[in-house]
Design a protein around this motif. Structure first.
Motif, PDB file in Angstrom:
ATOM      1  N   ASP A   1      -3.400   4.736  16.719  1.00 22.68           N
ATOM      2  CA  ASP A   1      -2.029   4.849  17.240  1.00 22.68           C
ATOM      3  C   ASP A   1      -1.121   5.635  16.306  1.00 22.68           C
ATOM      4  O   ASP A   1      -0.286   6.422  16.750  1.00 22.68           O
ATOM      5  N   LYS A   2      -1.303   5.446  14.997  1.00 24.70           N
ATOM      6  CA  LYS A   2      -0.424   6.115  14.029  1.00 24.70           C
ATOM      7  C   LYS A   2      -0.620   7.627  14.012  1.00 24.70           C
ATOM      8  O   LYS A   2       0.267   8.370  13.574  1.00 24.70           O
ATOM      9  N   ASP A   3      -1.759   8.087  14.516  1.00 28.13           N
ATOM     10  CA  ASP A   3      -2.042   9.529  14.548  1.00 28.13           C
ATOM     11  C   ASP A   3      -1.697  10.159  15.883  1.00 28.13           C
ATOM     12  O   ASP A   3      -1.988  11.336  16.119  1.00 28.13           O
TER      13      ASP A   3
END
Length: 253
Positions: A42-44
């Motif tokens: 998700d962070k990417d």
């Protein structure tokens, strides 16, 4: 029960993608299966990987179960069967993967059933001119070709090196023979004119040996009904390579 189907137990497993009915032993998995892909973290993924819409509290992230990429709901709304990953229920996929999976489902529902139902061929082993009438079929676990007549052979799909579809009116080496192709690699069968499939040359490795063994399958011309079944079986073998290669290549984009 044949040795190739002796250990076909399955178990239900749950992953982040959904419920899957998989073989109890990894060695018993179908050679046509696909592993679940790792999800893009998700962070990417601050934006949809298709339309580039920014994610927020209203626009949620969804991962395609086939490619693992991150999309908004609009770009990843379809739930489609994915038999190659053994999912019990249809799963969320992006538009591109959903299209591929729908084509493969058609392949599973039609072509693999033709192969598993089997057909009768005159089979010659190696360079011998002596042949034997045998019923040839794909095993229920899709891992073996079974050949049954006075003799019995089990050919592991993963050990098949090349398949050559023979067409009416030509001998091996002439221009309209379909080119050699591997069932599980990236080459495609090349069509040659308006010819009819009449047989197949198969090369494979016997367990414990590095040498290739060859078998020649010839459709029986004596009975029209059997000839039609044999032609349909050969056509399904053709589509095994084309369908699976297209799916694998597209899924890796």
């Amino acid at each position: 029960m044949s040795g190739g189907e002796a250990c076909d137990g399955k178990k239900l497993v749950r992953s982040s993608s959904g419920l899957r009915m998989v073989p109890e032993h990894h060695a018993a998995r179908s050679p046509f299966g696909l592993d679940e892909p790792p999800w893009v973290p998700d962070k990417d993924c601050p934006r949809c990987m298709q339309c580039e819409t920014k994610f927020d509290f209203i626009t949620r992230k969804h991962h395609c179960r086939r490619c693992g990429k991150c999309f908004c709901d609009k770009c990843c709304s379809k739930k489609v069967p994915l038999p190659r990953m053994c999912f019990v229920d249809p799963v969320r996929q992006c538009a591109e993967c959903a299209f591929i999976s729908q084509k493969e489902t058609e392949f599973y529902d039609k072509q693999l059933k033709v192969l598993m139902n089997g057909a009768t061929f005159s089979v010659a082993r190696g360079t011998s001119e002596k042949s034997e009438m045998m019923v040839c079929r794909l095993s229920n676990n899709q891992r073996y070709l079974f050949l049954d007549g006075d003799s019995h052979y089990e050919i592991e799909i993963a050990q098949i090196s090349t398949v050559q579809i023979l067409t009416e009116g030509f001998t091996p080496g002439e221009k309209d023979i379909h080119t050699y192709t591997s069932l599980l690699e990236s080459q495609h069968i090349t069509e040659g004119g308006n010819t009819r499939a009449t047989g197949m040359l198969l090369q494979y490795k016997v367990p414990g040996s590095e040498e290739l063994t060859q078998m020649k399958f010839t459709a029986n011309e004596d009975f029209n009904s059997n000839k039609k079944l044999s032609a349909a079986w050969l056509a399904a073998m053709h589509k095994v390579d084309h369908t699976l290669t297209t799916g694998l290549a597209s899924a890796e984009v």
